[in-house]
Design a protein around this motif. Sequence first.
Motif, PDB file in Angstrom:
ATOM      1  N   ILE A  24      49.535  34.287  43.154  1.00 35.93           N
ATOM      2  CA  ILE A  24      49.820  34.381  44.598  1.00 35.93           C
ATOM      3  C   ILE A  24      48.692  35.149  45.302  1.00 35.93           C
ATOM      4  O   ILE A  24      48.276  34.799  46.401  1.00 35.93           O
ATOM      5  N   ILE A  25      48.174  36.175  44.619  1.00 35.00           N
ATOM      6  CA  ILE A  25      47.107  36.981  45.236  1.00 35.00           C
ATOM      7  C   ILE A  25      45.831  36.153  45.446  1.00 35.00           C
ATOM      8  O   ILE A  25      45.177  36.264  46.477  1.00 35.00           O
ATOM      9  N   THR A  26      45.507  35.305  44.481  1.00 37.18           N
ATOM     10  CA  THR A  26      44.302  34.475  44.692  1.00 37.18           C
ATOM     11  C   THR A  26      44.612  33.307  45.619  1.00 37.18           C
ATOM     12  O   THR A  26      43.875  33.029  46.550  1.00 37.18           O
ATOM     13  N   GLU A  27      45.722  32.650  45.358  1.00 34.79           N
ATOM     14  CA  GLU A  27      46.025  31.396  46.066  1.00 34.79           C
ATOM     15  C   GLU A  27      46.441  31.624  47.515  1.00 34.79           C
ATOM     16  O   GLU A  27      46.026  30.898  48.400  1.00 34.79           O
ATOM     17  N   GLU A  28      47.268  32.638  47.763  1.00 36.09           N
ATOM     18  CA  GLU A  28      47.816  32.812  49.105  1.00 36.09           C
ATOM     19  C   GLU A  28      47.183  33.970  49.871  1.00 36.09           C
ATOM     20  O   GLU A  28      47.014  33.903  51.073  1.00 36.09           O
ATOM     21  N   ALA A  29      46.867  35.055  49.151  1.00 31.78           N
ATOM     22  CA  ALA A  29      46.237  36.180  49.861  1.00 31.78           C
ATOM     23  C   ALA A  29      44.715  36.035  49.879  1.00 31.78           C
ATOM     24  O   ALA A  29      44.036  36.774  50.587  1.00 31.78           O
ATOM     25  N   GLU A  30      44.198  35.108  49.067  1.00 27.52           N
ATOM     26  CA  GLU A  30      42.744  34.875  48.985  1.00 27.52           C
ATOM     27  C   GLU A  30      41.963  36.140  48.645  1.00 27.52           C
ATOM     28  O   GLU A  30      40.945  36.468  49.247  1.00 27.52           O
ATOM     29  N   ILE A  31      42.481  36.883  47.681  1.00 27.42           N
ATOM     30  CA  ILE A  31      41.789  38.084  47.187  1.00 27.42           C
ATOM     31  C   ILE A  31      41.360  37.774  45.754  1.00 27.42           C
ATOM     32  O   ILE A  31      42.182  37.337  44.945  1.00 27.42           O
ATOM     33  N   TYR A  32      40.084  37.995  45.471  1.00 29.56           N
ATOM     34  CA  TYR A  32      39.560  37.594  44.160  1.00 29.56           C
ATOM     35  C   TYR A  32      38.970  38.775  43.387  1.00 29.56           C
ATOM     36  O   TYR A  32      38.282  38.580  42.398  1.00 29.56           O
ATOM     37  N   ASP A  33      39.230  39.975  43.872  1.00 27.54           N
ATOM     38  CA  ASP A  33      38.697  41.181  43.241  1.00 27.54           C
ATOM     39  C   ASP A  33      39.273  41.308  41.819  1.00 27.54           C
ATOM     40  O   ASP A  33      40.489  41.370  41.631  1.00 27.54           O
ATOM     41  N   THR A  34      38.379  41.356  40.840  1.00 25.91           N
ATOM     42  CA  THR A  34      38.822  41.388  39.443  1.00 25.91           C
ATOM     43  C   THR A  34      39.739  42.579  39.166  1.00 25.91           C
ATOM     44  O   THR A  34      40.745  42.439  38.464  1.00 25.91           O
ATOM     45  N   SER A  35      39.406  43.746  39.726  1.00 28.23           N
ATOM     46  CA  SER A  35      40.242  44.931  39.477  1.00 28.23           C
ATOM     47  C   SER A  35      41.658  44.717  40.015  1.00 28.23           C
ATOM     48  O   SER A  35      42.636  45.105  39.367  1.00 28.23           O
ATOM     49  N   VAL A  36      41.749  44.121  41.187  1.00 29.28           N
ATOM     50  CA  VAL A  36      43.069  43.896  41.783  1.00 29.28           C
ATOM     51  C   VAL A  36      43.862  42.907  40.921  1.00 29.28           C
ATOM     52  O   VAL A  36      45.058  43.105  40.654  1.00 29.28           O
ATOM     53  N   LEU A  37      43.188  41.858  40.460  1.00 33.23           N
ATOM     54  CA  LEU A  37      43.888  40.852  39.652  1.00 33.23           C
ATOM     55  C   LEU A  37      44.317  41.432  38.298  1.00 33.23           C
ATOM     56  O   LEU A  37      45.409  41.140  37.807  1.00 33.23           O
ATOM     57  N   CYS A  38      43.469  42.282  37.722  1.00 34.13           N
ATOM     58  CA  CYS A  38      43.851  42.933  36.456  1.00 34.13           C
ATOM     59  C   CYS A  38      45.069  43.830  36.705  1.00 34.13           C
ATOM     60  O   CYS A  38      46.039  43.803  35.939  1.00 34.13           O
ATOM     61  N   ALA A  39      45.001  44.629  37.786  1.00 38.21           N
ATOM     62  CA  ALA A  39      46.121  45.538  38.089  1.00 38.21           C
ATOM     63  C   ALA A  39      47.393  44.744  38.344  1.00 38.21           C
ATOM     64  O   ALA A  39      48.487  45.163  37.951  1.00 38.21           O
ATOM     65  N   ALA A  40      47.264  43.580  38.979  1.00 36.63           N
ATOM     66  CA  ALA A  40      48.447  42.747  39.248  1.00 36.63           C
ATOM     67  C   ALA A  40      49.099  42.331  37.926  1.00 36.63           C
ATOM     68  O   ALA A  40      50.318  42.392  37.767  1.00 36.63           O
TER      69      ALA A  40
END
Length: 462
Positions: A314-330
């Motif tokens: 959802i963070i990449t697809e809908e929020a359009e955030i691609y920060d690796t740290s954020v995705l790892c934390a998610a």
Amino acid sequence: MDGYIVINKLIKDSKPPHPIFLPGVKNVSPIIRALYSMISVITIKSHKWFMQDKRMTETEEKAYEKFTLGYFVKEVKNEAIQKNFIWCLNFAAEAHKDQKRKDIECTPYINHPIGVAYIISEEAGITSLDLLRGCLLHDTVEDTSVVIDVIRARFGDYIANLVEEVTDDKSLPKQKRKDLQVIHARTSSPQAKMVKLADKLYNLRDLDRSLPKGWTEERRREYYEWAFQVCEGLRGINSKLEEALDEFFKTKGLISVREPTDGPLEDIPWPEHEELKPLIAAANLAAKVHRRRFLFNASNSVPYINHPISIAFIITEEAEIYDTSVLCAAMLCDVVGEDNTTVEDIQEMFGRQVGTLVAELFTHSSSTEDKFKIQMNKAHSLSYHAKVIILAGMIDNCRRLEVFEPQGWSQQMRENYFKWAFQLSTALANTHPQLELELNNIWIGQGLKTFPMQSKEEPQCI
Ligand code: NDP
Ligand code: ZN
């Protein structure tokens, strides 16, 4: 309709992005974004026309980056790489959601494809998006209702051909299939050999760790011997994986006559995507620590790991955030406390940024109501990305709950969940417009009053 269909609808409605051009550029005005996208598209199309080829080798790609849009194209491309990877991870997790491994713990099946990708990135040291996606999808056609045409339509010919190559023909008798694996090993493509080597390594370690229910020692021994024969045919492609297999087989008295060697991988367009390394490591760790959990604590639900993967999706697809740290934390948002995992462990493995975010997201309580209360109390002090992860988590949970009844949940519990989530979302208002829009739609569907949409701020950095 269940959660899988809901998520799948999302997947259906949004095709995986092309790894090169994507509207993922942030912090610039829409006109510049549009201009850059246009230039990217024209440059890439003309490049392809010149090359008359759909794929680029690493050298071509480097030269291309240098002479065309350089750094900027690379930025956009990297975002697309992460998005593609998470897209595929979520697809595989939803495809395998009803399956378990054969070990005594009945581990969720998705742990295996994630583990195979982890072996490729950590042990073989290869971080190619294509190969990692091949690993994630390698059992989808063989073991789930996904057909190869879907893989082709979603992921393109390269991945579909790779998946097809590592898929057994299930219409054949079991013994015949096993014999064919030995025969086909030698003539497999280098990329299929890589997937198969990592697949066997994972299975052998898994079998060694615990004897599946109903298996005899003799059957396990037969598996080791058969896998040894298959691996003999797969040799000459990656010395690191062969060394790891040699080490394993040695403990079983099975010794290969051939030395581990690296094969001719240069011919394959495998650019390294180092940014995927922490993502696959985070998915692997989360899958391991959540292996006994189900979402909503309900045995009829999906494996818990599907939830953090969906959050990243959802963070990449809908929020359009691609920060690796954020995705790892998610993906790691709920691991603290499970299997004695600490914030320090996360910090050590994934760095300070991920550790800090995971610490922010950690709530000591196990009751859903208390968790909401704790998050409500600290909502104002949370960082932007922590809020995004919480909002994305709520979206996933609510979407699933809209169409799914967890075993043991009363109507009251469902209503309470939506009520608490609604309250928390109002406390987190003005964080991310798209996520809030999605939540508003959910609240409207549930007959809850919606909060005003004001959030127009650009994301802050963590
Ligand atoms: P299976 O093919 O039945 O099971 C092994 C496969 O299951 C692996 O390749 C792996 O495939 C998957 N798997 C799922 N969970 C695990 C796990 N925890 N550890 C390892 N692998 C796991 O194994 P066999 O080779 O024993 O069975 C096939 C042959 O054995 C047939 O010829 C059959 O007739 C015979 N057989 C023998 C018996 C005996 O007692 N000797 C009894 C029954 C059958 P993936 O990577 O795709 O997930
Ligand atoms: Zn497998």
